[in-house]
Structure formats: C-alpha cells, structure tokens
Design an enzyme around this catalytic site. Structure first.
Site, mmCIF file in Angstrom:
data_model
loop_
_atom_site.group_PDB
_atom_site.id
_atom_site.type_symbol
_atom_site.label_atom_id
_atom_site.label_comp_id
_atom_site.label_asym_id
_atom_site.label_seq_id
_atom_site.Cartn_x
_atom_site.Cartn_y
_atom_site.Cartn_z
ATOM 1 N N GLU A 160 81.906 19.151 -69.860
ATOM 2 C CA GLU A 160 81.191 18.290 -68.945
ATOM 3 C C GLU A 160 82.157 17.781 -67.804
ATOM 4 O O GLU A 160 81.673 17.484 -66.703
ATOM 5 C CB GLU A 160 80.833 16.861 -69.663
ATOM 6 N N SER A 180 83.383 11.829 -72.462
ATOM 7 C CA SER A 180 82.801 13.226 -73.432
ATOM 8 C C SER A 180 83.452 14.328 -72.764
ATOM 9 O O SER A 180 83.305 14.586 -71.425
ATOM 10 C CB SER A 180 81.217 13.164 -73.375
ATOM 11 N N ARG A 199 73.113 15.834 -67.008
ATOM 12 C CA ARG A 199 74.643 15.709 -66.346
ATOM 13 C C ARG A 199 74.401 16.879 -65.071
ATOM 14 O O ARG A 199 75.588 17.384 -64.876
ATOM 15 C CB ARG A 199 75.679 15.926 -67.209
HETATM 16 C C1 LIG Z 1 85.764 5.611 -71.068
HETATM 17 C C2 LIG Z 1 84.795 6.720 -70.377
HETATM 18 C C3 LIG Z 1 83.256 6.498 -70.946
HETATM 19 C C4 LIG Z 1 82.470 7.361 -70.246
HETATM 20 N N1 LIG Z 1 81.059 7.482 -70.481
HETATM 21 C C5 LIG Z 1 80.066 8.104 -69.912
HETATM 22 C C6 LIG Z 1 78.669 7.893 -70.521
HETATM 23 O O1 LIG Z 1 78.216 7.233 -71.212
HETATM 24 N N2 LIG Z 1 77.725 8.678 -69.612
HETATM 25 C C7 LIG Z 1 78.363 9.683 -68.820
HETATM 26 O O2 LIG Z 1 77.297 10.100 -68.170
HETATM 27 N N3 LIG Z 1 79.558 9.444 -68.258
HETATM 28 C C8 LIG Z 1 80.492 8.958 -68.975
HETATM 29 N N4 LIG Z 1 81.875 9.153 -68.575
HETATM 30 C C9 LIG Z 1 82.250 9.995 -67.573
HETATM 31 C C10 LIG Z 1 82.172 9.338 -65.997
HETATM 32 O O3 LIG Z 1 82.420 8.021 -66.290
HETATM 33 C C11 LIG Z 1 81.050 9.584 -65.367
HETATM 34 O O4 LIG Z 1 80.620 10.939 -65.495
HETATM 35 C C12 LIG Z 1 80.974 8.947 -63.897
HETATM 36 O O5 LIG Z 1 79.298 9.057 -63.226
HETATM 37 C C13 LIG Z 1 81.888 9.796 -62.985
HETATM 38 O O6 LIG Z 1 81.907 9.115 -61.747
HETATM 39 P P1 LIG Z 1 83.316 8.937 -60.826
HETATM 40 O O7 LIG Z 1 83.017 8.096 -59.896
HETATM 41 O O8 LIG Z 1 84.392 8.539 -62.007
HETATM 42 O O9 LIG Z 1 83.283 10.567 -60.604
HETATM 43 P P2 LIG Z 1 84.510 11.575 -60.390
HETATM 44 O O10 LIG Z 1 85.262 11.790 -61.802
HETATM 45 O O11 LIG Z 1 85.634 10.739 -59.537
HETATM 46 O O12 LIG Z 1 84.080 12.843 -59.832
HETATM 47 C C14 LIG Z 1 82.909 13.574 -60.715
HETATM 48 C C15 LIG Z 1 82.343 14.517 -59.814
HETATM 49 O O13 LIG Z 1 81.451 13.661 -59.073
HETATM 50 C C16 LIG Z 1 81.837 14.227 -57.712
HETATM 51 N N5 LIG Z 1 81.838 13.038 -56.885
HETATM 52 C C17 LIG Z 1 82.062 11.537 -56.994
HETATM 53 N N6 LIG Z 1 81.897 10.834 -56.013
HETATM 54 C C18 LIG Z 1 81.187 11.641 -55.101
HETATM 55 C C19 LIG Z 1 80.715 11.170 -53.762
HETATM 56 N N7 LIG Z 1 80.826 10.192 -53.121
HETATM 57 N N8 LIG Z 1 80.103 12.254 -53.281
HETATM 58 C C20 LIG Z 1 79.986 13.400 -53.435
HETATM 59 N N9 LIG Z 1 80.478 13.767 -55.099
HETATM 60 C C21 LIG Z 1 81.086 12.850 -55.576
HETATM 61 C C22 LIG Z 1 83.271 14.661 -57.726
HETATM 62 O O14 LIG Z 1 83.624 15.507 -56.559
HETATM 63 C C23 LIG Z 1 83.141 15.360 -58.938
HETATM 64 O O15 LIG Z 1 82.690 16.622 -58.853
HETATM 65 C C24 LIG Z 1 82.778 8.169 -69.155
HETATM 66 C C25 LIG Z 1 84.065 8.467 -68.757
HETATM 67 C C26 LIG Z 1 85.108 7.456 -69.513
HETATM 68 C C27 LIG Z 1 86.676 7.518 -68.946
#
Ligand SMILES: Cc1cc2nc3c(=O)[nH]c(=O)nc-3n(C[C@H](O)[C@H](O)[C@H](O)COP(=O)(O)OP(=O)(O)OC[C@H]3O[C@@H](n4cnc5c(N)ncnc54)[C@H](O)[C@@H]3O)c2cc1C
Length: 300
Positions: free
Chosen positions: A295, A224, A173
C-alpha cells in the site's frame, strides 16, 4: 545558472535537505531540492523543474511512503506547512492540499456535520488522501471519495484542472491521479449529513480509542504496509498466521501489535524495510498462495 537554482536563491528552496523528519516512518535521505511553496508559487516551481529536467515528488505528511535512505534525486515539494488554508463555503469545505485530515475531520464536526469522522485517525493530508482515496476498510468502511466534491490540481502537462470525484475514478486506495504526475492544490468536500457536534465528538473519541487499542500508534510506522487482498482475509491475518509478527530486518520490525504495520525501531533504513516487505510477500505467498501488494509508495 539554471532556472531552479535562480528560484532557489529567490524563494528559499533548500538543497540536499533531509527527508526523514518529513515522513512518519522517519526514514529517508536528502532531497536534491526541497520546497514548501505557497499555492501561487507551485506553478512557477513546477515549470522551472520541467525546464531543468528535474523530477518532482509531492509529499503531504509522508505517512504512506517509503523514502529511499540514499536520498531523492529531484525536487521534493512538501505541502503540509504551506498549503494549509481551510474554510467553509456554504455547504462545502474548501481545504488546501496540506491540510491535515484530523484537522479537516474536526472542522466538519465543529460545523455540525457528520461523515468525516473516519479521517480523524489518519495522519495524512488532504492531497495524499484524495490521490490515494484513503479510508477505512474495517470499523466503519468509508473512503475520501465519499465526501469529495472536486479537486483542483496542476496536471502532468502543467495545466491547472478541476476534476470531480467521479472523474478521478476512485477505487480501493487508488485514483487516476496517483502516479499521474498531477499535483493536488486543494479540494472541496460536501457537507451533507447534519449532526450534533457532541455526538460526533463522542463517536470520534470511540473511533480513536479503538485504533489505539489495535494499532501501534506510539511507533514510527506508515500505517498499513500492504493492501487488503481482494476477497480474502485482511493482510495482517496472513502475516500473523505465517508467524511473522515481531520478526525484523535490522531496525525494521513487523509490529507485535498489528502484523500489517512495520515499525522503525530507531535506525531502520529503507533497505531494511524493503527486505522485510520482500520476506513477508514471499512467506505469505508460499504459505497461502496469496500475493500481498504494497500500500505504501516507494520514493527514490
Ligand atoms: C498511524 C497511521 C495510520 C494510518 N491509517 C490509515 C487509514 O486508516 N486509512 C488509510 O487509507 N491510510 C492510513 N494511513 C496511511 C496514510 O496516512 C494515508 O494514506 C494518507 O492519505 C497519506 O497522506 P499523506 O499526506 O501522508 O501522503 P504522502 O505519504 O505524503 O504521499 C502519499 C502519496 O500521495 C502523493 N501525494 C501527496 N500529496 C499530494 C498532492 N498534493 N498532490 C499529488 N500527490 C500527492 C504522494 O506523491 C505519494 O504518492 C495511516 C498512516 C499512519 C502512519
């Protein structure tokens, strides 16, 4: 008028714009400035923010963040609606930062390639997955870096850069992009393992059914809440054994279905979630001597 205000007029930037709908927790006050730029608008926007001394936060799907209910005093750039180009380029997939992970997984499967199935149940975007190195630690362990070739980003000095998967130092992560101030624009993924689309589809459905059984997918959560502690049991095990399943702080509740997930019961604030997280960390530490680390990322 400062630079960002003139851009606001020219490009439809919004002011004091509510962020809760842009997060899966449905929590978050207004952004001072809010933008959904196209790829060619990113650099001018970032430059304007820099000149005006405005802090920038990038959000993909907002599925791994807790946004302050008091709002965010800066520019929030959301990628999920405007940076959505996805195409095949020979034995690579090129995906803009805002492309959703389920869409990427289904695209690879439709092209007849395995290896992306683990992304289908993660509701984030390519940008979020790349910087966090999103993935699975249970079921079939795999993380984004396993399929990533390289990433195009605008770094903290506002220089466009290309970094290979190895150069971003992917870990559990984490990568060196996370918290660095870099903005991911797009990423290239390797198509390596050819497979039968029907079979991939079946494996994908099985994986989704397994998630549905174990995770509260019908609630507002951020997945998580805490990382898996190194060498120990899963974070959810400690939380459950500490008797915290179902406990709550106002609208925030430890999910009765999966103890490492916190649900917003409808009116939770970021302070409710923070208080619940603090309680979890203290209780688990007192009981097991294990320090849980968040996380989710805090955005304020
Ligand atoms: C139902 C559910 C299930 C999930 N299951 C998992 C799983 O199995 N495994 C897992 O790892 N995660 C899981 N997650 C967490 C999440 O979906 C992941 O970590 C995902 O990769 C986050 O992506 P996001 O676009 O939503 O990022 P955001 O939440 O929008 O941002 C997260 C971080 O990434 C940065 N970021 C986002 N986009 C960019 C960009 N273009 N450039 C630079 N920085 C950026 C943000 O600034 C922030 O620091 C889950 C979440 C939910 C709600």
């Amino acid at each position: 008028m400062n630079r960002i205000e003139s851009l606001a007029l020219a490009r439809g930037l919004r002011e004091r714009y509510p962020l809760a709908p842009y997060t899966t927790w449905r929590i978050g006050g207004p952004a001072r400035w809010f933008a959904e730029p196209e790829a060619d608008e990113l650099l001018p926007l970032l430059r304007a923010a820099r000149e005006d001394g405005v802090r920038v936060h990038v959000l993909g799907r907002g599925s791994n963040v807790l946004v302050d209910s008091a709002g965010v005093d800066g520019l929030v750039i959301v990628t999920r609606n405007s940076l959505v180009r996805l195409e095949r380029d020979g034995d690579r997939i090129v995906a803009d930062a805002g492309v959703s992970l389920p869409r990427l997984a289904k695209f690879a499967a439709a092209e007849g390639f395995r290896g992306f199935e683990f992304l289908v149940g993660i509701p984030g975007t390519v940008g979020g997955a790349v910087v966090i190195n999103a993935g699975l630690t249970v079921y079939r362990p795999r993380a984004t870096a396993a399929v990533l070739e390289d990433v195009e980003a605008i770094d903290a000095q506002l220089v466009p850069v290309v970094r290979t998967a190895a150069e971003i130092a992917p870990g559990y992560r984490s990568t060196n992009l996370l918290g660095s101030g870099a903005c991911v624009v797009r990423a290239r993924f390797r198509l390596e393992e050819a497979g039968d689309p029907e079979e991939i589809h079946r494996a994908t459905l099985e994986h989704l059914a397994e998630r549905k059984r174990k995770q509260p997918l019908d609630r507002f959560t951020a997945g998580s809440t805490f990382k898996q502690p190194e060498g120990g049991r899963p974070a959810g095990w400690y939380i459950e054994e500490a008797g915290l399943k179902g406990t709550y702080e106002n609208g925030a509740r430890v999910s009765p279905k999966h103890a490492n997930w916190i649900e917003n019961r409808g009116d939770a604030t970021s302070a409710d979630v923070r208080r619940l997280m603090d309680r979890i960390v203290e209780t688990v530490h007192a009981r097991f001597g294990v320090t849980l680390e968040p996380e989710v990322r805090f955005v304020s």
